[in-house]
Each structure stands twice: as C-alpha cells, then as structure tokens.
Design a protein around this motif. Structure first.
Motif, PDB file in Angstrom:
ATOM      1  N   ALA A   1       0.873  -0.881  -0.247  1.00 23.07           N
ATOM      2  CA  ALA A   1      -0.372   0.406  -0.218  1.00 23.07           C
ATOM      3  C   ALA A   1       1.093   1.237   0.185  1.00 23.07           C
ATOM      4  CB  ALA A   1      -0.723  -0.284   1.205  1.00 23.07           C
ATOM      5  N   HIS A   2       0.698   2.194  -0.341  1.00 21.22           N
ATOM      6  CA  HIS A   2       0.883   3.401   0.086  1.00 21.22           C
ATOM      7  C   HIS A   2       0.909   4.414  -1.745  1.00 21.22           C
ATOM      8  CE1 HIS A   2       1.654   7.608   1.905  1.00 21.22           C
ATOM      9  NE2 HIS A   2       2.706   7.840   1.414  1.00 21.22           N
TER      10      HIS A   2
ATOM     11  N   ALA B   1      -6.205  -2.212  -1.928  1.00 21.25           N
ATOM     12  CA  ALA B   1      -5.147  -2.745  -1.540  1.00 21.25           C
ATOM     13  C   ALA B   1      -4.778  -2.406  -0.409  1.00 21.25           C
ATOM     14  CB  ALA B   1      -3.762  -2.633  -2.933  1.00 21.25           C
ATOM     15  N   GLU B   2      -5.688  -0.613  -0.234  1.00 26.20           N
ATOM     16  CA  GLU B   2      -4.240   0.208   0.645  1.00 26.20           C
ATOM     17  C   GLU B   2      -5.729  -0.987   1.933  1.00 26.20           C
ATOM     18  OE1 GLU B   2      -4.132   4.289   2.022  1.00 26.20           O
ATOM     19  OE2 GLU B   2      -5.386   3.442   0.877  1.00 26.20           O
TER      20      GLU B   2
ATOM     21  N   ALA C   1      -6.685  -3.801   2.280  1.00 22.14           N
ATOM     22  CA  ALA C   1      -6.252  -5.402   2.417  1.00 22.14           C
ATOM     23  C   ALA C   1      -4.651  -5.075   2.811  1.00 22.14           C
ATOM     24  CB  ALA C   1      -5.975  -6.144   1.089  1.00 22.14           C
ATOM     25  N   ALA C   2      -3.607  -3.868   3.385  1.00 21.50           N
ATOM     26  CA  ALA C   2      -2.727  -4.011   3.992  1.00 21.50           C
ATOM     27  C   ALA C   2      -3.284  -2.867   5.053  1.00 21.50           C
ATOM     28  CB  ALA C   2      -1.840  -2.513   3.252  1.00 21.50           C
ATOM     29  N   PHE C   3      -4.180  -1.489   5.801  1.00 22.75           N
ATOM     30  CA  PHE C   3      -4.360  -2.539   6.929  1.00 22.75           C
ATOM     31  C   PHE C   3      -4.910  -3.241   7.837  1.00 22.75           C
ATOM     32  CE2 PHE C   3      -6.313   1.554   9.268  1.00 22.75           C
ATOM     33  CZ  PHE C   3      -6.182   1.324  10.529  1.00 22.75           C
ATOM     34  N   LYS C   4      -5.824  -4.212   7.005  1.00 23.13           N
ATOM     35  CA  LYS C   4      -6.428  -5.357   7.811  1.00 23.13           C
ATOM     36  C   LYS C   4      -5.453  -6.462   8.091  1.00 23.13           C
ATOM     37  CE  LYS C   4     -10.491  -4.883   5.523  1.00 23.13           C
ATOM     38  NZ  LYS C   4     -12.398  -5.688   4.435  1.00 23.13           N
ATOM     39  N   LYS C   5      -4.325  -6.011   7.319  1.00 18.36           N
ATOM     40  CA  LYS C   5      -2.783  -7.213   7.775  1.00 18.36           C
ATOM     41  C   LYS C   5      -2.599  -6.778   9.300  1.00 18.36           C
ATOM     42  CE  LYS C   5       0.995  -9.410   5.963  1.00 18.36           C
ATOM     43  NZ  LYS C   5       2.499  -8.895   4.491  1.00 18.36           N
ATOM     44  N   LEU C   6      -1.834  -5.396   8.562  1.00 12.23           N
ATOM     45  CA  LEU C   6      -1.409  -4.704  10.408  1.00 12.23           C
ATOM     46  C   LEU C   6      -2.485  -4.955  11.044  1.00 12.23           C
ATOM     47  CD1 LEU C   6      -0.120  -1.220   8.709  1.00 12.23           C
ATOM     48  CD2 LEU C   6       0.734  -3.468   8.139  1.00 12.23           C
ATOM     49  N   MET C   7      -4.086  -5.032  10.994  1.00 11.31           N
ATOM     50  CA  MET C   7      -4.746  -5.256  12.779  1.00 11.31           C
ATOM     51  C   MET C   7      -4.198  -6.201  13.250  1.00 11.31           C
ATOM     52  SD  MET C   7      -5.577  -2.380  13.513  1.00 11.31           S
ATOM     53  CE  MET C   7      -6.439  -2.473  14.387  1.00 11.31           C
TER      54      MET C   7
END
Length: 282
Positions: free
Chosen positions: A173-174, A228-229, A231-237
């Motif tokens: 992401a980003h 995608a962003e 999903a990347a956030f959810k992966k972190l959480m």
C-alpha cells in the motif's frame, strides 16, 4: 537484550485533513507529527526513516514544515547516546519527502536499505514532487559506493532479514515499493508501517463514512487501489501486537482492535487504554 523501538521526533507538518483520510474535512488544516524510529538491543542500532530535509522543502507540496533544533536527527539520536556514525543501517518504509530527507548526513559506510521497487518508483515521475530531487540524487550516488546501499526485492522474496529479530516485508500500500519493518519485541511483533496508516482514530477506531464495523477508511494519498490499501491495513491489524505509523501515535492491537496507544518506547507503558468494542449479531 530484547529489542526496543524508540520514537524519533522529527518535527511536525501542517497539511489538509483530506490528505490523511480521503474526502474528510476538505479545506481544514491539521498539524501532524513526523516520526522516525530507532531500534536498539541488537548487534547494532538501526534507524527507520530520516524525516524531511528542512522546512522550506515542504512548501513544494503546499505544506508547512515545523522542524526545530531539537528535531534535528543528530539531536534526536544524541538523546540515546548515539552519533550518526554509530548507526549501521538506515531502513526506509518509502522515499517520500518526509521520510528520506536526512540520508546525506550519514556516512557512506552506513548502509541505506530499501525495496528496489521504491527507488525505481521514485524516479518514474509518478507522485512527483513527493520525491525531491536532492534526496533521490543522493540515494543514486550511494548506489555506486561500496556498502552504501542495500536493495531488497520484497515482491519476490516476501521477506528479508536485516539482523536477528528485524526483517522487512512488502507493505502492499501507499507507494508501489513501500515496505514494513517488523521487530520482534518482548511483548510481541511490532510493525513500523510508514504511511500505510495515517490516523488510527479516523480510519478505524471512530472511522468516518464507513458503515461496516471493522472496515478501515482509506487515506487521501495512495498510488495503488483502494481495495489494496484496505487489505494492507487489515493485515496490520490482524498480524501484529504493535502498529507504528509515521504521522500518528502507535497502537497496541488485540484481535483486530486498537486497545491502547503507545508512548515513545515500544514495548513500554501505554499512554492511553481504549475499551474493547463488543459486537453483537443482528
């Protein structure tokens, strides 16, 4: 000794709120911190991100830099008894204007580590002028000096170790080449995630304009897809005990929820503890 992460305070920037959360409070100016991170307790100290070059350069993005003497990277390191030359590696979550502005202050035997795709992306013209010429030219110079640069290929390898207990993974992401830095602490895995997260409160705790209870709100500054962003956030959480962004206080996470906010050392005492949210079936 267990690994610890110390927050380095590089100053603040003033920017429009909708830059942080897509479409949120357009036209309102907000002041946010710019953090770097110092990893200690291993074989050698590591710095993650170096902040922005100076206050004037932030004007190229229509932002105001608020960096003072105490925020200079050499002064931030001195608080931990370190000099610039003591740092073995500088890792970059990505190379935007507020993340790689002080690399030229480190000697050439300090190795800068970044995802190869991020340097390629930085010179592609996409997201210009978020990649300032003096910052990127310095990194190109490092390519031609022994041990001054180390490239990772995280899209292919998945993860690469920097030293025991510290490794890098693709952020997803980003920017196209953003990477997360994972640190094994005594209380669990900590993820330094750069700008994958801008604002925990508006994106997840009391997220704005989202009707699904654990659906994160996207930022107003990303180069990939909104899906995608998210999903990347959810992966972190869902994978880390501590999540540490650049422009907000870090968070302690349990079962996908923010349960507390971190101070200047991780692991360490929480500055704020949040109640767990209870969800009931309809």
């Amino acid at each position: 000794m267990a690994l610890q992460i110390h927050v380095l305070d590089y100053g603040d920037i003033e920017l429009e709120t909708s830059f942080l959360v897509l479409g949120h409070e357009c036209g309102r100016t907000r002041r946010v911190p710019v953090y770097g991170f110092l990893i200690t307790g291993g074989a050698y100290p590591i710095v993650v991100d170096t902040g922005y070059r100076d206050n004037a350069i932030m004007e190229s993005l229509g932002m105001r830099g608020l960096q003072f003497h105490d925020n200079m990277i050499e002064n931030q390191l001195a608080k931990h008894g370190l000099k610039m030359g003591d740092i073995r590696y500088v890792l970059h979550t990505h190379l935007h204007i507020d993340h790689a502005g002080k690399d030229d202050l480190f000697p050439m035997n300090t190795t800068v580590v970044l995802n190869r795709r991020e340097l390629e992306f930085s010179v592609s013209g996409i997201m210009y002028p978020q990649y300032p010429k003096p910052d990127i030219l310095h990194l190109v110079e490092r390519v031609y000096e022994d041990d001054a640069m180390r490239f990772l290929d995280l899209e292919l390898t998945g993860a690469e170790e920097i030293m025991p207990g510290v490794w890098c993974e693709p952020a997803g992401a980003h920017t196209e080449g953003s990477m997360n830095v994972i640190v094994e602490t005594a209380e669990g895995l900590a993820c330094i995630c750069g700008d994958v997260v801008y604002d925990f409160n508006d994106q997840i705790v009391k997220h704005v304009r989202v009707n699904n209870y654990m659906e994160p709100q996207v930022t107003g500054n990303h180069s990939g897809s909104k899906r995608a962003e998210k999903a990347a956030f959810k992966k972190l959480m869902n994978n880390y005990t501590f999540v540490l962004p650049t422009h907000d206080k870090g968070a302690k996470v349990e079962h996908g929820q923010v349960v507390g906010r971190t101070g200047m050392v991780v692991p360490g005492p929480l500055t704020e503890t949040l109640p767990k949210r209870e969800w009931f079936p309809m």
